[in-house]
Write an enzyme that holds these catalytic residues in place. Structure first.
Site, PDB file in Angstrom:
ATOM      1  N   LYS A  84      57.240  11.754  27.213  1.00  0.00           N
ATOM      2  CA  LYS A  84      56.992  10.656  28.157  1.00  0.00           C
ATOM      3  C   LYS A  84      57.637   9.385  27.629  1.00  0.00           C
ATOM      4  O   LYS A  84      57.341   8.946  26.503  1.00  0.00           O
ATOM      5  CB  LYS A  84      55.492  10.405  28.272  1.00  0.00           C
ATOM      6  CG  LYS A  84      54.846  11.079  29.451  1.00  0.00           C
ATOM      7  CD  LYS A  84      53.378  10.691  29.447  1.00  0.00           C
ATOM      8  CE  LYS A  84      52.713  11.018  30.746  1.00  0.00           C
ATOM      9  NZ  LYS A  84      51.300  10.633  30.715  1.00  0.00           N
TER      10      LYS A  84
HETATM   11  C1  E4P Z   1      50.019  10.220  33.881  1.00  0.00           C
HETATM   12  O1  E4P Z   1      50.854  10.893  33.297  1.00  0.00           O
HETATM   13  C2  E4P Z   1      49.033   9.376  33.205  1.00  0.00           C
HETATM   14  O2  E4P Z   1      48.549  10.025  32.057  1.00  0.00           O
HETATM   15  C3  E4P Z   1      47.807   9.084  34.048  1.00  0.00           C
HETATM   16  O3  E4P Z   1      47.889   9.658  35.315  1.00  0.00           O
HETATM   17  C4  E4P Z   1      47.328   7.674  34.001  1.00  0.00           C
HETATM   18  O4  E4P Z   1      46.211   7.551  34.833  1.00  0.00           O
HETATM   19  P1  E4P Z   1      45.170   6.325  34.757  1.00  0.00           P
HETATM   20  O5  E4P Z   1      45.691   5.223  35.605  1.00  0.00           O
HETATM   21  O6  E4P Z   1      43.905   6.906  35.305  1.00  0.00           O
HETATM   22  O7  E4P Z   1      45.066   5.938  33.312  1.00  0.00           O
END
Ligand code: E4P
Length: 219
Positions: A84
């Protein structure tokens, strides 16, 4: 639309895997912070043995060179790891360098079509628009998912769209209707997706009617 689990919790991932519908996992430093371990590498490696599909792990350093170096290390943890990288100018440079090395990138923290488009052009395998966080800020997160899906289709860009920051089952419905390739969902939302009160009522009624037939047979 595929379903990924958005968690670093091994138990939830094992439970999700049993359902047979989870084809990948996304993690991030905040999800990791909720778990009782400091060994991100060990957690990600274990997730990769449970789920054979893409497992995203986030780079958590700053600076192009440092990010590339860490991404290479993360990518070597398992064959199904996806790195990521945040949707910044630095992240773009890192994504295009990693794509040249055929390291799969999930271009994360996407909040605009421009960010998603640039990530795809740089060679990201996945782009992740954060629906819930956009909704929280007073925007329409799902509208962004729709725009990205339409644009990638129009220009035949191969990057897959992950609807991320999913908060409730309604988001999953909307992501499927918008044509998202994947929705990455918290474990709680996955369990909510299968629930329906009329199914529960129906199952209870079938069971009690069946018992009355069984009693008749016993006569
Ligand atoms: C995606 O890859 C992220 O890990 C995640 O969806 C973030 O979500 P949040 O806004 O609930 O932290």
């Amino acid at each position: 639309m595929e379903i990924f689990l958005d968690t670093a919790n091994i138990e939830q991932i094992r439970q999700g895997a049993k359902l047979g519908v989870v084809s990948g996992v996304t993690t991030n430093p905040s999800l990791m912070a909720k778990e009782d371990t400091a060994d991100y590498e060990a957690v990600v490696k274990e997730i990769c043995t449970i789920i054979p599909g893409p497992v995203s792990a986030e780079v958590v350093v700053e600076g192009t060179e440092a990010m590339i170096e860490e991404a290479r290390k993360i990518a070597a943890w398992a064959p199904n790891v996806v790195v990521k990288i945040p949707a910044t100018a630095e992240g773009l440079e890192v994504t295009s360098a990693l794509a040249k090395e055929t390291i799969k990138v999930n271009f994360t923290l996407c909040f605009s079509l421009n960010q998603a488009l640039l990530g795809a052009l740089a060679g990201a395998a996945f782009v992740s628009p954060f629906v819930g966080r956009l909704d929280d800020a007073g925007h329409d997160g799902m509208e962004l998912v729709e725009d990205i899906v339409d644009t990638f289709e129009y220009y035949q860009l191969p990057a897959k769209v992950i609807a991320a920051s999913i908060r409730h089952p309604q988001h999953c419905l909307a992501a499927a209707k918008a044509g998202a390739d994947i929705a990455t969902v918290p474990y709680k939302v996955l369990t909510q997706m299968i629930q329906h009160p009329l199914t529960d009522v129906g199952v209870a009624r079938f069971l009690s009617d069946w018992q009355s037939i069984s009693k008749r047979k016993g006569k």
